[in-house]
Scaffold this motif. Structure first.
Motif, mmCIF file in Angstrom:
data_model
loop_
_atom_site.group_PDB
_atom_site.id
_atom_site.type_symbol
_atom_site.label_atom_id
_atom_site.label_comp_id
_atom_site.label_asym_id
_atom_site.label_seq_id
_atom_site.Cartn_x
_atom_site.Cartn_y
_atom_site.Cartn_z
ATOM 1 N N TYR A 129 0.924 -1.082 -0.045
ATOM 2 C CA TYR A 129 -0.050 -0.028 -0.083
ATOM 3 C C TYR A 129 0.927 1.193 -0.190
ATOM 4 O O TYR A 129 0.361 2.350 0.425
ATOM 5 C CB TYR A 129 -1.041 0.018 1.113
ATOM 6 N N SER A 130 1.960 0.987 -0.444
ATOM 7 C CA SER A 130 3.002 2.300 -0.322
ATOM 8 C C SER A 130 2.550 3.344 -1.124
ATOM 9 O O SER A 130 2.796 4.722 -0.860
ATOM 10 C CB SER A 130 4.095 1.790 -1.194
ATOM 11 N N GLU A 131 1.583 3.366 -2.209
ATOM 12 C CA GLU A 131 0.505 4.576 -2.891
ATOM 13 C C GLU A 131 0.064 5.301 -2.174
ATOM 14 O O GLU A 131 -0.545 6.389 -2.407
ATOM 15 C CB GLU A 131 0.024 3.987 -4.119
ATOM 16 N N PHE A 132 -0.294 4.836 -0.791
ATOM 17 C CA PHE A 132 -1.276 5.485 0.194
ATOM 18 C C PHE A 132 -0.518 6.433 0.936
ATOM 19 O O PHE A 132 -0.916 7.289 1.526
ATOM 20 C CB PHE A 132 -2.007 4.401 0.823
ATOM 21 N N VAL A 133 0.685 6.250 1.064
ATOM 22 C CA VAL A 133 1.730 7.247 1.830
ATOM 23 C C VAL A 133 1.713 8.607 1.537
ATOM 24 O O VAL A 133 1.386 9.343 2.538
ATOM 25 C CB VAL A 133 3.199 6.810 1.863
ATOM 26 N N PRO A 134 1.841 9.032 0.062
ATOM 27 C CA PRO A 134 1.667 10.424 -0.032
ATOM 28 C C PRO A 134 0.227 11.018 0.232
ATOM 29 O O PRO A 134 -0.172 12.250 0.603
ATOM 30 C CB PRO A 134 2.010 10.465 -1.428
ATOM 31 N N ILE A 135 -0.746 10.227 0.090
ATOM 32 C CA ILE A 135 -2.178 10.473 0.820
ATOM 33 C C ILE A 135 -2.385 10.776 2.025
ATOM 34 O O ILE A 135 -2.779 11.805 2.421
ATOM 35 C CB ILE A 135 -3.130 9.491 0.042
ATOM 36 N N GLY A 140 -2.039 15.327 6.426
ATOM 37 C CA GLY A 140 -1.155 15.927 7.894
ATOM 38 C C GLY A 140 -0.557 14.699 8.577
ATOM 39 O O GLY A 140 -0.035 14.907 9.968
ATOM 40 N N PHE A 141 -0.444 13.628 8.207
ATOM 41 C CA PHE A 141 0.081 12.253 9.007
ATOM 42 C C PHE A 141 1.625 12.629 8.729
ATOM 43 O O PHE A 141 2.114 13.250 7.939
ATOM 44 C CB PHE A 141 -0.311 10.944 8.240
ATOM 45 N N GLN A 142 2.209 12.059 9.908
ATOM 46 C CA GLN A 142 3.878 12.262 9.632
ATOM 47 C C GLN A 142 4.546 10.757 10.104
ATOM 48 O O GLN A 142 3.945 9.912 10.399
ATOM 49 C CB GLN A 142 4.248 13.008 11.182
ATOM 50 N N TYR A 143 5.592 10.704 9.384
ATOM 51 C CA TYR A 143 6.591 9.592 9.585
ATOM 52 C C TYR A 143 6.770 9.145 10.945
ATOM 53 O O TYR A 143 7.223 10.301 12.027
ATOM 54 C CB TYR A 143 7.756 9.668 8.632
ATOM 55 N N ALA A 166 7.803 8.710 20.838
ATOM 56 C CA ALA A 166 8.694 8.859 19.653
ATOM 57 C C ALA A 166 9.253 7.342 18.983
ATOM 58 O O ALA A 166 9.057 6.389 19.752
ATOM 59 C CB ALA A 166 9.811 9.565 19.738
ATOM 60 N N ASN A 167 9.846 7.371 17.865
ATOM 61 C CA ASN A 167 10.317 6.163 17.579
ATOM 62 C C ASN A 167 11.500 5.564 18.437
ATOM 63 O O ASN A 167 12.055 6.542 19.435
ATOM 64 C CB ASN A 167 10.988 6.270 16.148
ATOM 65 N N ALA A 168 11.917 4.494 18.548
ATOM 66 C CA ALA A 168 13.034 3.963 19.150
ATOM 67 C C ALA A 168 14.194 4.887 18.986
ATOM 68 O O ALA A 168 14.622 5.294 17.921
ATOM 69 C CB ALA A 168 13.477 2.693 18.711
ATOM 70 N N SER A 169 15.183 5.107 20.220
ATOM 71 C CA SER A 169 15.836 6.207 20.237
ATOM 72 C C SER A 169 17.321 5.500 20.581
ATOM 73 O O SER A 169 18.241 6.386 20.452
ATOM 74 C CB SER A 169 15.532 7.078 21.462
ATOM 75 N N HIS A 170 17.359 4.419 20.687
ATOM 76 C CA HIS A 170 18.670 3.590 20.873
ATOM 77 C C HIS A 170 18.848 2.432 20.095
ATOM 78 O O HIS A 170 17.751 1.756 19.648
ATOM 79 C CB HIS A 170 18.882 3.252 22.363
ATOM 80 N N GLN A 171 20.361 2.055 20.004
ATOM 81 C CA GLN A 171 20.355 0.793 19.329
ATOM 82 C C GLN A 171 21.159 0.180 20.470
ATOM 83 O O GLN A 171 22.230 0.771 21.363
ATOM 84 C CB GLN A 171 21.356 0.973 18.187
ATOM 85 N N VAL A 172 21.326 -1.064 20.406
ATOM 86 C CA VAL A 172 21.872 -2.061 21.735
ATOM 87 C C VAL A 172 22.755 -2.863 21.202
ATOM 88 O O VAL A 172 22.580 -3.740 20.334
ATOM 89 C CB VAL A 172 21.027 -2.633 22.568
ATOM 90 N N GLY A 173 24.161 -2.607 22.020
ATOM 91 C CA GLY A 173 25.359 -3.700 21.166
ATOM 92 C C GLY A 173 25.668 -4.713 22.361
ATOM 93 O O GLY A 173 25.355 -4.152 23.732
#
Length: 343
Positions: A129-135, A140-143, A166-173
């Protein structure tokens, strides 16, 4: 008969105000524009026979029916369910296949959610459904974040700052100190590294995978890079750094592991060489002696070998907040299972 006086442009504007962007021509909704003189005659003259009266009643019923149909279409929403925070989650498994239908339903959905006082909207769009992203972005939707098979977008309805996480802020090693009975540490040379680190012998390291524990990740990385089976002992230290890959923060856990096998089998894809190296020789490397971070980590490792330092062991506990088992890392002092009593 009063319905015949509705101006098509006015009705179209009213529809726009409740969610539809498209301006519908009068022919689509059953309203016809008449010349003023003709309309005046219809309004001012009285119906003189039943035929005229029936025509007017039929026209009125048709118009009312079509207006009701439009109102019903406007009230339709995307398939969704409520979350526990007053927001909605759009069902990604029941999205319409047509982009125009999706656009109309998205607009009417937002109108309905605003009326209902909803807060955050989570819209997960699978790759097909990638064609729906610009719609959605145009509405007003945000990534929020993207994974291999989808992109997640969000919409915050109330005025004021967005309260969605918010989206994940860390990577873990993780890194694994593996020491054998001969006081030799398991080390590797990476096949791909920056020029200054060519020839540097280091402990096996890697990233934690999704839904993976720190201790299982450390055991897995050592196995993948060297073929050595290990048992987790404890976390002896961890580092927290900012603005690393993709401007994310980085947590790196240094673990002590006990070897369960001795034969090395190198992973040819990312490791150039691996071996057991005497601890004294490992510590004397210039890269360790000249780097304050590496030297401190090595000092802690040496102290742990001498039982002069207690690391953090893994303990499984269940919290009433979520009724799930979690791993709490801490050390135990003055008991038989104390971290300081041995490996």
């Amino acid at each position: 008969m009063e319905l015949n006086m509705l101006d098509a442009k006015f009705l179209s504007l009213s529809i726009n105000e409740v969610g539809f962007r498209t301006s519908y021509p009068s022919s689509l909704i059953g309203v016809h524009s008449y010349p003023k003189s003709s309309s005046c005659k219809v309004i001012c003259s009285r119906a003189s026979n039943s035929i005229t009266s029936n025509k007017v009643n039929t026209s009125t019923l048709v118009l009312e029916s079509k207006i009701n149909g439009i109102n019903e279409a406007i009230s339709r929403t995307l398939d969704y369910f409520d979350d526990e925070y007053g927001g909605v989650i759009v069902n990604p498994d029941k999205l319409p296949s047509n982009a125009n239908v999706f656009a109309s339903l998205l607009q009417s959905s937002l109108s309905q959610w605003i009326i209902k006082g909803k807060k955050g909207v989570w819209l997960k769009l699978p790759s097909e459904y990638s064609e729906f992203v610009p719609i959605a972005v145009k509405e007003g939707f945000q990534y929020h974040h993207a994974e291999r098979g989808y992109v997640m977008l969000t919409y915050w309805i109330p005025e004021g700052p967005c309260m969605l996480p918010a989206n994940a802020s860390h990577q873990v090693g993780v890194g694994g100190f593996v020491i054998n009975e001969k006081n030799e540490v398991l080390v590797v040379q990476e096949k791909y590294c920056a020029p200054p680190f060519v020839g540097f012998w280091k402990i096996p390291t890697g990233f934690i995978q999704e839904s993976e524990e720190i201790y299982t990740g450390a055991v897995r990385e050592v196995k993948e890079e060297t073929g050595i089976d290990t048992e987790f002992v404890e976390v002896i230290a961890f580092r927290h750094a900012q603005n690393m890959a993709f401007e994310k923060s980085d947590l790196f856990f240094i673990c002590m592991l006990k070897p369960l096998s001795t034969e090395i089998m190198v992973d040819d894809h990312e490791i150039d060489a691996a071996k057991w190296m005497p601890v004294v020789e490992f510590v004397k490397q210039p890269w360790i002696q000249e780097d304050s971070m590496l030297k401190k980590v090595t000092d802690i490792f040496i102290a742990r070998m001498g039982k002069k330092y207690c690391g953090l062991n893994a303990h499984h506990l269940i919290s009433k907040f979520d009724d799930r088992s979690s791993t709490l890392y801490y050390n135990v002092i003055n008991t038989q299972d104390s971290n300081c009593t041995g490996r």
